[in-house]
Design a protein around this motif. Sequence first.
Motif, PDB file in Angstrom:
ATOM      1  N   ARG A   1      24.684  45.692  44.591  1.00  0.00           N
ATOM      2  CA  ARG A   1      25.421  46.952  44.449  1.00  0.00           C
ATOM      3  C   ARG A   1      26.860  46.810  44.930  1.00  0.00           C
ATOM      4  O   ARG A   1      27.780  47.343  44.317  1.00  0.00           O
ATOM      5  N   LEU A   2      27.042  46.091  46.032  1.00  0.00           N
ATOM      6  CA  LEU A   2      28.382  45.855  46.554  1.00  0.00           C
ATOM      7  C   LEU A   2      29.228  45.102  45.532  1.00  0.00           C
ATOM      8  O   LEU A   2      30.373  45.490  45.251  1.00  0.00           O
ATOM      9  N   LEU A   3      28.683  44.047  44.957  1.00  0.00           N
ATOM     10  CA  LEU A   3      29.431  43.275  43.972  1.00  0.00           C
ATOM     11  C   LEU A   3      29.690  44.081  42.710  1.00  0.00           C
ATOM     12  O   LEU A   3      30.779  43.998  42.123  1.00  0.00           O
ATOM     13  N   ASP A   4      28.725  44.880  42.293  1.00  0.00           N
ATOM     14  CA  ASP A   4      28.928  45.734  41.120  1.00  0.00           C
ATOM     15  C   ASP A   4      30.035  46.751  41.380  1.00  0.00           C
ATOM     16  O   ASP A   4      30.883  46.991  40.513  1.00  0.00           O
ATOM     17  N   SER A   5      30.030  47.334  42.553  1.00  0.00           N
ATOM     18  CA  SER A   5      31.062  48.301  42.916  1.00  0.00           C
ATOM     19  C   SER A   5      32.431  47.631  42.933  1.00  0.00           C
ATOM     20  O   SER A   5      33.415  48.172  42.414  1.00  0.00           O
ATOM     21  N   TRP A   6      32.496  46.443  43.528  1.00  0.00           N
ATOM     22  CA  TRP A   6      33.756  45.714  43.571  1.00  0.00           C
ATOM     23  C   TRP A   6      34.256  45.442  42.157  1.00  0.00           C
ATOM     24  O   TRP A   6      35.435  45.619  41.854  1.00  0.00           O
ATOM     25  N   ASP A   7      33.362  45.026  41.278  1.00  0.00           N
ATOM     26  CA  ASP A   7      33.765  44.699  39.915  1.00  0.00           C
ATOM     27  C   ASP A   7      34.224  45.937  39.155  1.00  0.00           C
ATOM     28  O   ASP A   7      35.144  45.862  38.346  1.00  0.00           O
ATOM     29  N   GLU A   8      33.596  47.069  39.406  1.00  0.00           N
ATOM     30  CA  GLU A   8      34.044  48.313  38.765  1.00  0.00           C
ATOM     31  C   GLU A   8      35.482  48.631  39.172  1.00  0.00           C
ATOM     32  O   GLU A   8      36.301  49.024  38.341  1.00  0.00           O
ATOM     33  N   HIS A   9      35.788  48.444  40.443  1.00  0.00           N
ATOM     34  CA  HIS A   9      37.152  48.680  40.912  1.00  0.00           C
ATOM     35  C   HIS A   9      38.114  47.642  40.324  1.00  0.00           C
ATOM     36  O   HIS A   9      39.234  47.973  39.934  1.00  0.00           O
ATOM     37  N   ALA A  10      37.679  46.402  40.254  1.00  0.00           N
ATOM     38  CA  ALA A  10      38.511  45.341  39.682  1.00  0.00           C
ATOM     39  C   ALA A  10      38.779  45.612  38.202  1.00  0.00           C
ATOM     40  O   ALA A  10      39.872  45.312  37.701  1.00  0.00           O
ATOM     41  N   GLU A  11      37.822  46.191  37.502  1.00  0.00           N
ATOM     42  CA  GLU A  11      38.006  46.544  36.089  1.00  0.00           C
ATOM     43  C   GLU A  11      39.101  47.593  35.950  1.00  0.00           C
ATOM     44  O   GLU A  11      39.949  47.506  35.050  1.00  0.00           O
ATOM     45  N   ILE A  12      39.110  48.570  36.821  1.00  0.00           N
ATOM     46  CA  ILE A  12      40.150  49.602  36.786  1.00  0.00           C
ATOM     47  C   ILE A  12      41.517  48.970  37.038  1.00  0.00           C
ATOM     48  O   ILE A  12      42.493  49.270  36.334  1.00  0.00           O
ATOM     49  N   ILE A  13      41.587  48.095  38.023  1.00  0.00           N
ATOM     50  CA  ILE A  13      42.845  47.402  38.324  1.00  0.00           C
ATOM     51  C   ILE A  13      43.287  46.577  37.115  1.00  0.00           C
ATOM     52  O   ILE A  13      44.457  46.605  36.721  1.00  0.00           O
ATOM     53  N   SER A  14      42.354  45.852  36.498  1.00  0.00           N
ATOM     54  CA  SER A  14      42.678  45.033  35.328  1.00  0.00           C
ATOM     55  C   SER A  14      43.225  45.887  34.196  1.00  0.00           C
ATOM     56  O   SER A  14      44.228  45.534  33.563  1.00  0.00           O
ATOM     57  N   LYS A  15      42.580  47.001  33.946  1.00  0.00           N
ATOM     58  CA  LYS A  15      43.034  47.885  32.871  1.00  0.00           C
ATOM     59  C   LYS A  15      44.425  48.416  33.179  1.00  0.00           C
ATOM     60  O   LYS A  15      45.292  48.453  32.297  1.00  0.00           O
TER      61      LYS A  15
END
Length: 116
Positions: free
Chosen positions: A54-68
């Motif tokens: 869950r921690l890694l999934d949450s991190w990746d969701e935030h990283a996706e927003i940053i990437s976009k």
Amino acid sequence: MAGVQRAEEQATRNGIQALEMAYSGVQSRRQDVENTKHGMTAALQGSDGLSFQRLLDSWDEHAEIISKNLKDMIDQLNETLRSQGLAQGSSNEAINQAYSQSQSVFDNLMGSTENK
């Protein structure tokens, strides 16, 4: 006036280059996290493994927003150059390919959490 315009163009190009480097760095870290996640999934079981995922999934969701957001800023600066009649400041094809790859990683992550 031409000197100011060239300075503004160079500043825009420098901004594009900095954003591209940041975007590339985020994508690289996302891939690292994805690799770590797959390596740790087998090793961690139970609630600690689920919490870690869950921690890694949450991190990746935030990283996706940053990437976009980075991609949007790159596109906006490229559009600024185009609207001023200047050459394109970066390779949109390379950016779009990296973005597509990041979306694929994200989609895989989301699919892996739905199966659990």
